[in-house]
Enzyme design. Structure first.
Site, PDB file in Angstrom:
ATOM      1  CD  GLU A 150      -2.629   1.537   2.618  1.00  0.00           C
ATOM      2  OE1 GLU A 150      -3.167   2.479   2.747  1.00  0.00           O
ATOM      3  OE2 GLU A 150      -2.086   0.619   3.474  1.00  0.00           O
ATOM      4  CD  GLU A 249      -6.924   2.473   6.725  1.00  0.00           C
ATOM      5  OE1 GLU A 249      -6.483   1.553   6.903  1.00  0.00           O
ATOM      6  OE2 GLU A 249      -6.096   3.501   5.769  1.00  0.00           O
TER       7      GLU A 249
END
Length: 271
Positions: A150, A249
């Site tokens: 990520e 998130e």
């Protein structure tokens, strides 16, 4: 077009409740069929397993351990000299993933070491990351688990994080060359670093194994005030036939439950 699937990141959502096993139950009660989390390693594994099974939700994603957070670590995948610790962390993540039937592990790259200049250590860090990812790919493939990398933005969130753009991640994935190592697209980070979301989503979708969302710049609910039109972005992912989960998130502006109107709205319009 098939509707998108959302999962609650219980490191960010339902923090009104102190324990992860409680948050799993709360996420299920709020309508989520899946959850994800950053680090669960201080929680009792058997208690988590029972909570997940009782709630009937899937655990979609966990991260490898961060290392020594107080010492400045945020993952170890690309950090020279820490290869043995990375492997130990991967073993721990696998233990939790097996018990919780989790099929994705975010293999955290980590930060440029203190006192080092990014340009001076970039090639060495990339080489370490590629080797660690190849090692992880072989271990994870035996378990049917996908590893994810990520990019995290270095403009606001973490100036020293090694992996900071989808373009850098795509180059690393090409060098790794393993089909079970994929790209984790956190729209918040991609927007801050590069913008151009429509083109980047179209370009990199074949590499993407997981998506996460939050508004920019506040990192709050997708429908809160900010730069991004999430209705358009969700339509784009639908049109491109994205089949994976979308992790929520973000930092709720109020209670988690009060901030879920955007998801109820999406589900209503996609029926």
């Amino acid at each position: 077009m098939a509707p998108l699937k959302f999962c609650a990141n219980i490191s960010w959502l339902f923090t009104e409740l102190p324990d992860f096993h409680q948050r799993i139950s709360a996420a299920a009660a709020a309508g989520f069929q899946a959850v994800e989390a950053a680090w669960l390693y201080e929680s009792d594994l058997e208690q988590l397993r029972r909570a997940r099974e009782a709630a009937g939700v899937e655990l979609v994603l966990i991260n490898t351990p961060p290392g020594d957070i107080k010492g400045g670590d945020l993952g170890l995948g690309a950090v020279p000299g820490r290869e043995a610790e990375f492997r130990q962390g991967l073993d721990l993540a696998l233990k939790y993933a097996r018990a919780l039937e989790c099929k994705r592990i975010h293999l955290m790259a980590g930060r440029v070491p203190m006192g080092s200049q990014r340009k001076a250590v970039a090639k060495e860090m990339e080489a370490v990351f590629v080797q660690n990812l190849k090692y992880a790919a072989d271990i994870l493939s035996k378990e049917g688990i996908t590893g994810l990398i990520e990019p995290i933005n270095t403009r606001i969130t973490d100036p020293r994080y090694f992996l900071d753009s989808p373009h850098q991640a795509a180059e690393i994935l090409e060098k790794v060359g393993k089909p079970n190592i994929k790209l984790q697209m956190d729209v918040f980070h991609w927007q801050i670093m590069d913008g151009n979301l429509t083109q980047n989503i179209q370009k990199y979708l074949p590499l993407i194994g997981h998506v996460q969302v939050a508004q920019v710049p506040g990192r709050n609910e997708p429908d809160s005030a900010g730069e991004l039109d999430y209705r358009y972005l969700f339509n784009t992912l639908e049109r491109l036939h994205y089949q994976g989960y979308i992790g929520c998130e973000y930092k709720p502006l109020g209670s988690t439950q009060e901030g879920l109107g955007w998801m109820r709205d999406y589900c209503t319009h996609s029926e």
